[in-house]
Scaffold this active site. Structure first.
Site, PDB file in Angstrom:
ATOM      1  CG  MET A  62       2.202 -10.619  10.998  1.00  0.00           C
ATOM      2  SD  MET A  62       3.568 -10.222   9.897  1.00  0.00           S
ATOM      3  CE  MET A  62       4.807  -9.701  11.072  1.00  0.00           C
ATOM      4  CB  ILE A  93       2.440 -11.701   4.096  1.00  0.00           C
ATOM      5  CG1 ILE A  93       2.387 -10.787   5.320  1.00  0.00           C
ATOM      6  CG2 ILE A  93       3.862 -11.951   3.649  1.00  0.00           C
ATOM      7  CD1 ILE A  93       2.824 -11.486   6.604  1.00  0.00           C
ATOM      8  CG  ASP A  94      -0.830  -7.885   5.944  1.00  0.00           C
ATOM      9  OD1 ASP A  94      -0.255  -8.861   6.451  1.00  0.00           O
ATOM     10  OD2 ASP A  94      -0.662  -6.719   6.339  1.00  0.00           O
ATOM     11  NE  ARG A 116      -0.810 -25.497  29.250  1.00  0.00           N
ATOM     12  CZ  ARG A 116       0.492 -25.776  29.201  1.00  0.00           C
ATOM     13  NH1 ARG A 116       1.091 -26.019  28.050  1.00  0.00           N
ATOM     14  NH2 ARG A 116       1.189 -25.812  30.313  1.00  0.00           N
ATOM     15  NE  ARG A 137       7.520  -9.105   6.871  1.00  0.00           N
ATOM     16  CZ  ARG A 137       7.611  -7.933   7.512  1.00  0.00           C
ATOM     17  NH1 ARG A 137       6.540  -7.361   8.003  1.00  0.00           N
ATOM     18  NH2 ARG A 137       8.761  -7.345   7.656  1.00  0.00           N
ATOM     19  CD  GLU A 184      -2.497   0.935   2.779  1.00  0.00           C
ATOM     20  OE1 GLU A 184      -2.021   0.177   3.659  1.00  0.00           O
ATOM     21  OE2 GLU A 184      -3.352   1.803   3.020  1.00  0.00           O
TER      22      GLU A 184
HETATM   23  O1  F6P Z   1       2.114  -5.396   6.037  1.00  0.00           O
HETATM   24  C1  F6P Z   1       2.817  -6.548   6.252  1.00  0.00           C
HETATM   25  C2  F6P Z   1       3.067  -6.774   7.721  1.00  0.00           C
HETATM   26  O2  F6P Z   1       3.722  -8.011   7.823  1.00  0.00           O
HETATM   27  C3  F6P Z   1       1.830  -6.723   8.616  1.00  0.00           C
HETATM   28  O3  F6P Z   1       1.076  -7.896   8.621  1.00  0.00           O
HETATM   29  C4  F6P Z   1       2.453  -6.428   9.956  1.00  0.00           C
HETATM   30  O4  F6P Z   1       1.551  -5.787  10.792  1.00  0.00           O
HETATM   31  C5  F6P Z   1       3.581  -5.515   9.592  1.00  0.00           C
HETATM   32  O5  F6P Z   1       3.928  -5.791   8.258  1.00  0.00           O
HETATM   33  C6  F6P Z   1       4.772  -5.653  10.507  1.00  0.00           C
HETATM   34  O6  F6P Z   1       5.688  -4.670  10.177  1.00  0.00           O
HETATM   35  P1  F6P Z   1       7.198  -4.617  10.675  1.00  0.00           P
HETATM   36  O7  F6P Z   1       7.975  -5.620   9.889  1.00  0.00           O
HETATM   37  O8  F6P Z   1       7.620  -3.234  10.387  1.00  0.00           O
HETATM   38  O9  F6P Z   1       7.190  -4.979  12.129  1.00  0.00           O
END
Ligand code: F6P
EC number: 2.7.1.90
Length: 341
Positions: free
Chosen positions: A169, A126-127, A162, A274, A103
């Site tokens: 993410m 990845i989102d 549990r 990631r 984005e």
């Molecule tokens: O936008 C991708 C993402 O992996 C999100 O899911 C997550 O909130 C963010 O990036 C984490 O960002 P950073 O690597 O800056 O901690």
């Protein structure tokens, strides 16, 4: 023709596959030269470049991360940033740019293309929350990593009777939570799009224990409780107004322990989602995106982004991708049968 390539925003499995495809087709079919810009928009802004050609892309297809490095630098937040980018592109003899990002990176690309910079975008996150494309590469890898974790957590949860809360993410959209939750057989899936009701989760968890079953709850990091139903203990919110990264899973686990008397554990998958090698699907998608992006450059079709629609790769205006985030629809969430809002 000399083409600059950069990768911006959070890294994502498949970035190297895009770079490789862009360079291989650009050199092999069109006889182009390439220049790598380091660390997203920071590269053209501060004129940090690297060699990019066939030798540099050899063997990188299965490698996670990005050989070009990444950052969240936004040149529009830097005094004179746009002029500096234009100067650096000109001084390096770069005629066009391929910008691979989410984005924010594509938002910058959109604005630069309106200011006559020749740029083609490749969507990455990845989102999976970018508009204009059915899927982004990196998402499938993240979902597979999360699903494997959920599978493993079922057996340890069962052994200890549990509750296990798995935080995945997804700041603004619950795609990873929804897909991995369904694939991993989670009992509860919580997403940012639908504020959750802790009471309903408690009822469900208790009903699962009555049938001797240890529930798995998958929660996206951006999920929030329904207003007035449950006060968060940790008031610390991020700049998006969401509970800090890593916070919501832990808080739900603590709250459930208190309310049900059952032991609970929170597991935050974080950046493991990631890292590492992309799945075959992500390599396939990233490679196709790369091939089509350099074709768009060759056609002089700037201000466009490549996108997946069904099984076709199409071009869409960059502005379309960044206009609105693609979020989980109420219908898809309802289909999963895990409504707790
Ligand atoms: O936008 C991708 C993402 O992996 C999100 O899911 C997550 O909130 C963010 O990036 C984490 O960002 P950073 O690597 O800056 O901690």
């Amino acid at each position: 023709m000399r083409v600059g390539v950069l990768t911006g925003g959070g890294d994502c499995p498949g970035l190297n596959a895009v770079i490789r495809a862009v360079v291989r087709k650009g050199v092999g079919e069109y006889g182009y030269e390439f220049l790598g810009f380091r660390d997203g928009w920071k590269g053209p802004l501060e004129n940090v470049t690297c060699e990019l050609g066939i030798p540099q892309v050899r063997g990188i297809l299965p490698r996670g991360g990005t050989i070009l490095g990444s950052s969240r630098t936004n040149p529009f937040k830097v005094e004179g940033g746009v002029e500096r980018i234009k100067e650096n592109l000109a001084s390096n003899g770069v005629d066009a740019l391929v910008a691979i990002g989410g984005e924010d990176t594509l938002g910058v690309a959109t604005k630069l293309s309106e200011l006559d910079v020749k740029v083609v975008g490749v969507p990455k996150t990845i989102d999976n929350d970018l508009g204009a494309t059915d899927f982004t590469f990196g998402f499938d890898t993240a979902v597979n990593i999360a699903t494997e974790a959920i599978d493993r957590l079922h057996t340890t949860a069962e052994s200890h009777h549990r509750i296990v809360v798995v935080e995945v993410m997804g700041r603004h959209a619950g795609w990873i939570a929804l897909h991995s939750g369904l694939a991993g057989g989670a009992n509860v899936i919580l997403i940012p799009e639908v504020p959750f009701d802790i009471e309903k989760i408690v009822e469900h968890v208790e009903s699962r224990f009555r049938t001797n079953y240890s529930p798995i709850i998958v929660v996206a990091e951006g999920a929030t409780p329904k207003e007035g139903t449950y006060a968060l203990h940790n008031e610390e919110l991020d700049s998006f107004g969401h509970v800090r990264l890593g916070g919501v899973g832990d808080m739900i686990a603590q709250e459930l322990e208190k309310r049900t008397g059952k032991e609970a554990r929170a597991v935050v998958l974080g950046h493991t989602q990631r890292g590492g090698t992309p799945t075959a699907f992500d390599r396939w998608l990233a490679t196709r995106f790369g091939l089509h992006a350099i074709e768009a450059v060759h056609d002089g079709d700037f201000g466009q982004m490549v996108a997946l629609r069904g099984t076709d790769i199409v071009r869409a205006p960059l502005a379309e991708a960044t206009r609105e985030l693609k979020v989980v629809t109420p219908e898809l969430y309802a289909e999963a049968g895990v409504l707790f809002g």
